[in-house]
Design a protein around this motif. Structure first.
Motif, PDB file in Angstrom:
ATOM      1  N   GLU A 163       1.248  -0.963  -0.116  1.00 55.43           N
ATOM      2  CA  GLU A 163       0.367  -0.089   0.139  1.00 55.43           C
ATOM      3  C   GLU A 163       0.569   1.617   0.228  1.00 55.43           C
ATOM      4  O   GLU A 163       1.881   1.259   1.130  1.00 55.43           O
ATOM      5  N   ASP A 164       1.097   2.025  -1.227  1.00 56.71           N
ATOM      6  CA  ASP A 164       1.452   3.370  -1.323  1.00 56.71           C
ATOM      7  C   ASP A 164       3.260   2.965  -1.214  1.00 56.71           C
ATOM      8  O   ASP A 164       3.921   3.373  -0.088  1.00 56.71           O
ATOM      9  N   GLY A 165       3.776   1.584  -1.382  1.00 52.80           N
ATOM     10  CA  GLY A 165       4.862   1.617  -1.555  1.00 52.80           C
ATOM     11  C   GLY A 165       5.736   1.019  -0.006  1.00 52.80           C
ATOM     12  O   GLY A 165       6.461   0.279   0.136  1.00 52.80           O
ATOM     13  N   GLU A 166       4.259   0.242   1.036  1.00 53.66           N
ATOM     14  CA  GLU A 166       5.020   0.056   1.736  1.00 53.66           C
ATOM     15  C   GLU A 166       4.352  -1.704   2.020  1.00 53.66           C
ATOM     16  O   GLU A 166       3.297  -1.660   1.457  1.00 53.66           O
ATOM     17  N   LEU A 167       5.301  -2.281   2.317  1.00 51.75           N
ATOM     18  CA  LEU A 167       4.604  -4.038   2.256  1.00 51.75           C
ATOM     19  C   LEU A 167       3.871  -3.149   4.356  1.00 51.75           C
ATOM     20  O   LEU A 167       4.254  -3.331   5.381  1.00 51.75           O
ATOM     21  N   HIS A 168       3.228  -4.240   4.156  1.00 49.27           N
ATOM     22  CA  HIS A 168       1.836  -4.419   5.600  1.00 49.27           C
ATOM     23  C   HIS A 168       2.300  -6.250   5.366  1.00 49.27           C
ATOM     24  O   HIS A 168       1.827  -7.134   5.107  1.00 49.27           O
ATOM     25  N   LEU A 169       2.042  -5.583   6.797  1.00 47.03           N
ATOM     26  CA  LEU A 169       2.392  -7.741   7.072  1.00 47.03           C
ATOM     27  C   LEU A 169       0.990  -7.933   8.856  1.00 47.03           C
ATOM     28  O   LEU A 169       1.105  -7.007   9.676  1.00 47.03           O
ATOM     29  N   VAL A 170      -0.203  -8.886   8.667  1.00 44.91           N
ATOM     30  CA  VAL A 170      -0.910  -9.264   9.683  1.00 44.91           C
ATOM     31  C   VAL A 170      -1.462 -10.546  10.011  1.00 44.91           C
ATOM     32  O   VAL A 170      -0.853 -11.068   8.958  1.00 44.91           O
ATOM     33  N   THR A 171      -1.369 -10.979  11.086  1.00 45.74           N
ATOM     34  CA  THR A 171      -2.200 -12.091  11.475  1.00 45.74           C
ATOM     35  C   THR A 171      -3.070 -12.140  10.006  1.00 45.74           C
ATOM     36  O   THR A 171      -3.972 -11.739  10.597  1.00 45.74           O
ATOM     37  N   PRO A 172      -3.847 -13.512  10.519  1.00 47.18           N
ATOM     38  CA  PRO A 172      -5.352 -13.514  10.039  1.00 47.18           C
ATOM     39  C   PRO A 172      -6.934 -13.091  11.262  1.00 47.18           C
ATOM     40  O   PRO A 172      -7.268 -12.397  10.516  1.00 47.18           O
ATOM     41  N   ARG A 173      -5.804 -13.547  12.672  1.00 49.74           N
ATOM     42  CA  ARG A 173      -7.096 -13.004  13.970  1.00 49.74           C
ATOM     43  C   ARG A 173      -6.825 -11.392  13.704  1.00 49.74           C
ATOM     44  O   ARG A 173      -8.140 -10.845  13.701  1.00 49.74           O
ATOM     45  N   VAL A 174      -5.720 -10.738  12.706  1.00 50.91           N
ATOM     46  CA  VAL A 174      -6.174  -9.209  13.246  1.00 50.91           C
ATOM     47  C   VAL A 174      -7.422  -8.269  12.266  1.00 50.91           C
ATOM     48  O   VAL A 174      -7.299  -8.023  12.058  1.00 50.91           O
ATOM     49  N   ALA A 175      -6.634  -9.669  10.779  1.00 48.27           N
ATOM     50  CA  ALA A 175      -7.205  -9.432   9.225  1.00 48.27           C
ATOM     51  C   ALA A 175      -8.912  -9.274   9.464  1.00 48.27           C
ATOM     52  O   ALA A 175      -9.526  -8.440   9.366  1.00 48.27           O
TER      53      ALA A 175
END
Length: 107
Positions: free
Chosen positions: A49-61
């Motif tokens: 997103e806008d050149g940034e890599l985002h990582l989240v767990t399925p629970r957070v998503a």
């Protein structure tokens, strides 16, 4: 200047420098893995997103998706509660029909 740092978003205040290895992999520091509650073999969701890599767990998503749904449909209430109420009403109607059928057969 310290007041500016305190007002900065968490994403800026808590940044760390990571290096890519030859295979393009990044090692997530242990403190971040612990905060995310992930370990070896766990799945994380990733997007750019806008050149940034985002990582989240399925629970957070899931939590984020639920929050978005609540914002988009504030008057919808709990869809699960509505479904349960509908199923209970259907069961009451079914029980009423079965009860009347038994009485006619007995008489």
């Amino acid at each position: 200047a310290p007041a500016m740092v305190a007002a900065a978003p968490d994403g800026i205040r808590h940044r760390v420098s990571l290096k890519l290895d030859a295979g393009g992999r990044v090692l997530i520091p242990a403190a971040m893995r612990e905060a995310m509650q992930v370990g070896e073999g766990d799945t994380v969701l990733a997007w750019l997103e806008d050149g940034e890599l985002h990582l989240v767990t399925p629970r957070v998503a899931l939590r984020q998706a639920q929050a978005l749904a609540r914002r988009l449909m504030p008057d919808a209430g709990s869809l699960a509660d509505e479904l349960i109420a509908e199923r209970r009403e259907e069961a009451r109607r079914e029980d009423g029909r079965e009860g009347s059928g038994r009485g006619a057969a007995d008489g």
